[in-house]
Design a protein around this motif. Structure first.
Motif, PDB file in Angstrom:
ATOM      1  N   ALA A   1      61.708 112.535 101.511  1.00 30.80           N
ATOM      2  CA  ALA A   1      63.091 112.715 101.893  1.00 30.80           C
ATOM      3  C   ALA A   1      63.246 112.274  99.704  1.00 30.80           C
ATOM      4  N   GLU A   2      64.364 112.708  99.989  1.00 32.27           N
ATOM      5  CA  GLU A   2      64.536 111.999  98.381  1.00 32.27           C
ATOM      6  C   GLU A   2      65.280 110.580  98.673  1.00 32.27           C
ATOM      7  N   PHE A   3      66.297 110.199  97.803  1.00 28.72           N
ATOM      8  CA  PHE A   3      66.216 108.268  97.780  1.00 28.72           C
ATOM      9  C   PHE A   3      67.003 107.941  96.118  1.00 28.72           C
ATOM     10  N   VAL A   4      68.118 107.119  96.205  1.00 27.26           N
ATOM     11  CA  VAL A   4      68.799 106.721  95.186  1.00 27.26           C
ATOM     12  C   VAL A   4      69.023 105.240  95.610  1.00 27.26           C
ATOM     13  N   HIS A   5      68.680 104.480  94.922  1.00 28.94           N
ATOM     14  CA  HIS A   5      68.541 103.085  95.458  1.00 28.94           C
ATOM     15  C   HIS A   5      69.636 102.258  93.992  1.00 28.94           C
ATOM     16  N   ILE A   6      70.901 102.093  94.400  1.00 27.08           N
ATOM     17  CA  ILE A   6      71.131 101.284  92.912  1.00 27.08           C
ATOM     18  C   ILE A   6      70.829 100.070  93.563  1.00 27.08           C
ATOM     19  N   VAL A   7      70.382  98.927  92.143  1.00 29.21           N
ATOM     20  CA  VAL A   7      70.049  97.762  92.769  1.00 29.21           C
ATOM     21  C   VAL A   7      70.721  96.868  91.750  1.00 29.21           C
ATOM     22  N   GLN A   8      71.275  95.938  92.881  1.00 30.54           N
ATOM     23  CA  GLN A   8      72.304  94.333  91.150  1.00 30.54           C
ATOM     24  C   GLN A   8      70.809  93.151  91.737  1.00 30.54           C
ATOM     25  N   PHE A   9      70.909  92.335  90.836  1.00 31.26           N
ATOM     26  CA  PHE A   9      70.297  91.194  90.304  1.00 31.26           C
ATOM     27  C   PHE A   9      70.654  90.329  89.995  1.00 31.26           C
ATOM     28  N   GLU A  10      71.009  88.892  90.764  1.00 33.03           N
ATOM     29  CA  GLU A  10      70.961  87.469  90.365  1.00 33.03           C
ATOM     30  C   GLU A  10      69.936  87.194  89.920  1.00 33.03           C
ATOM     31  N   ASN A  11      70.334  86.958  88.867  1.00 43.75           N
ATOM     32  CA  ASN A  11      68.831  86.362  88.078  1.00 43.75           C
ATOM     33  C   ASN A  11      68.272  86.769  87.868  1.00 43.75           C
ATOM     34  N   GLU A  12      66.544  86.512  88.124  1.00 42.16           N
ATOM     35  CA  GLU A  12      66.031  87.433  88.526  1.00 42.16           C
ATOM     36  C   GLU A  12      65.705  87.704  90.056  1.00 42.16           C
ATOM     37  N   ARG A  13      66.648  87.624  91.099  1.00 39.34           N
ATOM     38  CA  ARG A  13      66.238  88.380  92.292  1.00 39.34           C
ATOM     39  C   ARG A  13      67.478  89.259  92.682  1.00 39.34           C
ATOM     40  N   ILE A  14      66.777  90.037  93.392  1.00 36.12           N
ATOM     41  CA  ILE A  14      68.087  90.937  94.030  1.00 36.12           C
ATOM     42  C   ILE A  14      68.947  90.498  95.065  1.00 36.12           C
ATOM     43  N   SER A  15      69.413  91.291  94.693  1.00 39.91           N
ATOM     44  CA  SER A  15      71.394  90.368  95.114  1.00 39.91           C
ATOM     45  C   SER A  15      72.051  91.730  96.257  1.00 39.91           C
ATOM     46  N   SER A  16      71.932  92.886  96.069  1.00 35.56           N
ATOM     47  CA  SER A  16      72.201  93.991  96.416  1.00 35.56           C
ATOM     48  C   SER A  16      71.274  95.206  95.911  1.00 35.56           C
ATOM     49  N   LEU A  17      71.163  96.448  97.628  1.00 38.73           N
ATOM     50  CA  LEU A  17      70.688  97.264  97.581  1.00 38.73           C
ATOM     51  C   LEU A  17      71.537  98.269  98.353  1.00 38.73           C
ATOM     52  N   ARG A  18      71.815  99.618  97.635  1.00 40.39           N
ATOM     53  CA  ARG A  18      72.293 100.428  98.589  1.00 40.39           C
ATOM     54  C   ARG A  18      71.546 101.755  98.100  1.00 40.39           C
ATOM     55  N   GLN A  19      71.083 102.567  99.479  1.00 36.55           N
ATOM     56  CA  GLN A  19      70.435 103.208  99.711  1.00 36.55           C
ATOM     57  C   GLN A  19      71.034 104.846 100.448  1.00 36.55           C
ATOM     58  N   ILE A  20      70.590 105.241  99.214  1.00 34.14           N
ATOM     59  CA  ILE A  20      70.921 106.567  99.425  1.00 34.14           C
ATOM     60  C   ILE A  20      70.211 107.374  99.436  1.00 34.14           C
ATOM     61  N   THR A  21      69.888 108.373 101.039  1.00 31.67           N
ATOM     62  CA  THR A  21      68.808 109.570 101.363  1.00 31.67           C
ATOM     63  C   THR A  21      69.443 110.015 102.392  1.00 31.67           C
TER      64      THR A  21
END
Length: 413
Positions: A105-125
């Protein structure tokens, strides 16, 4: 690409790798405390929605996905979006654990960061691809992954003293048969060893009459009707992940084998650099007797250790080896009297824990690469290993001690 951009891509790659290994500690290190995950609606098992905090995302989404699918995220491209973080395109590839149906299955992940850590991840699949791969799996009842604190172990006696990690299988009444709990706990202690910088050697042994007789047949027969095809992969997955971790350790491993060592339990022999066996110990794969194909890494390790012809006999004929033949074939390093096994193993692992730890780590890595390298590539790897070990404190101190005709004292650095 800026240094920050490179760091963000590296964080996402680390997340995918940690998810593939089920490494909770690394995942929690990558995610910010205020992490929020948004996943695609319509996924099987009702998994689409919003998950707040690392623990909820791990326990309620990723771990539940892992209980039903053996799946990996394969990123294909990265693009930075102004004000929106990093966008990753890729594919999920794997199989459903219960049905064996293929997931692609294809996916798109939109990832946001707070400094060097990941603060959010939106998965579209493509949720329809996930549902198709999960079709029919609902009939099989399989427990979810168990997140067991190191202090709550029930089937393994684990301790670290004097730089030695001791992994002692502790289900003596069942001859250390491997059930779901023990499989999960092997992964817990493997991660603990890998995360403990004080460990300089590992001892694997078993309490009771055997190191381990392999899979717990009683546990299998008590499973829900029709669930065996789903239950076995659920057990094997953490068990195999543990052996992957043990294989990557930079410290030597000693296994003390006694009684019976069978089935996937042979993995504890394959994991060791040196295996000592008590007289009278019997080694057998045993899979053919119960209509299974095998686990624990045997089809990889055995041909390399004892030769392919002998390995095929052990599997297909269910050939049983006594300790003496196991030593002749190279499966174990030494046979000792039963009453001396644990003491001999303790002395050996204690000696190794006082040795040149960094050099041992390089040796283990070199033996690991020798099977896939050409001779020229392995020579290059040996040269690189010498360069690394030659710069260690232990190597330089040992050379000085040798010149002075003194016994070297190794500090593991």
């Amino acid at each position: 690409m800026t240094e920050s951009s490179t760091a963000h891509i590296d964080s996402v790659k680390r997340l995918y790798a940690a998810l593939g290994k089920g490494d909770r500690e690394v995942i929690e290190e990558i995610l910010s405390p205020d992490f929020v995950g948004h996943t695609t609606e319509g996924l099987p098992m009702g998994l689409g929605g919003t998950f707040r905090g690392p623990r909820e995302m791990i326990d309620e989404f990723w771990w539940r996905i892992g209980s039903a699918f053996a799946v990996r995220s394969e990123p294909e491209s990265y693009e930075f979006l102004e004000g929106r973080g990093l966008q990753v395109w890729g594919r999920y590839r794997g199989t459903n654990r219960a049905t064996g149906r293929v997931l692609d299955a294809e996916f798109v992940h939109i990832v946001q960061f707070e400094n060097e850590r990941i603060s959010s991840l939106r998965q579209i699949t493509d949720s329809s691809a996930w549902c198709a791969a999960h079709m029919g799996a609902e009939r099989a009842s399989v427990p979810a992954y168990t997140d067991i604190p190191l202090g709550d172990l029930e089937t393994i006696d684990y301790s670290v003293n004097d730089h030695v990690a001791r992994i002692i299988l502790d289900r003596p009444a069942s001859r250390n048969a491997i059930d779901l709990r023990l499989a999960d706990e092997v992964l817990v202690v493997a991660r603990a060893v890998a995360a403990d910088p004080s460990v300089r050697a590992v001892l694997i042994a078993g309490n009771g009459p055997a190191l381990t007789v392999g899979g717990d047949i009683d546990f299998f027969t008590d499973a829900d009707a029709g669930s065996l095809g789903a239950l076995i992969p659920r057990m094997v997955d953490p068990f195999h992940r543990a052996f992957e971790i043990l294989d990557q350790l930079d410290v030597p491993i000693v296994t003390a084998a006694h009684g019976s060592v069978a089935g996937g339990g042979l993995g504890f022999v394959y994991a060791a650099d040196i295996t000592l066996a008590a007289e009278g110990t019997i080694f057998a794969t045993g899979f053919g007797a119960i209509g299974l194909s095998g686990d624990g890494g045997g089809t990889w390790h055995l041909p390399r250790i004892i030769g392919e012809a002998r390995a095929r006999r052990m599997y297909i004929e269910n050939l049983r080896l006594d300790a003496e033949r196991a030593e002749q074939w190279g499966l174990v390093a030494e046979v000792v009297p039963p009453g001396e096994l644990r003491d001999r193993a303790e002395k050996l692992v204690t000696t190794l824990a006082a040795g040149p730890t960094r050099a041992y780590g390089e040796m283990r890595a070199l033996f690991g690469t020798s099977w896939r390298h050409s001779f020229a590539e392995q020579l290059d790897a040996e040269k690189a290993g010498l360069a690394r070990t030659g710069s260690t404190h232990d190597a330089n101190a040992a050379v000085t001690a040798f010149v002075s005709n003194k016994r070297p004292h190794f500090e593991g650095r």
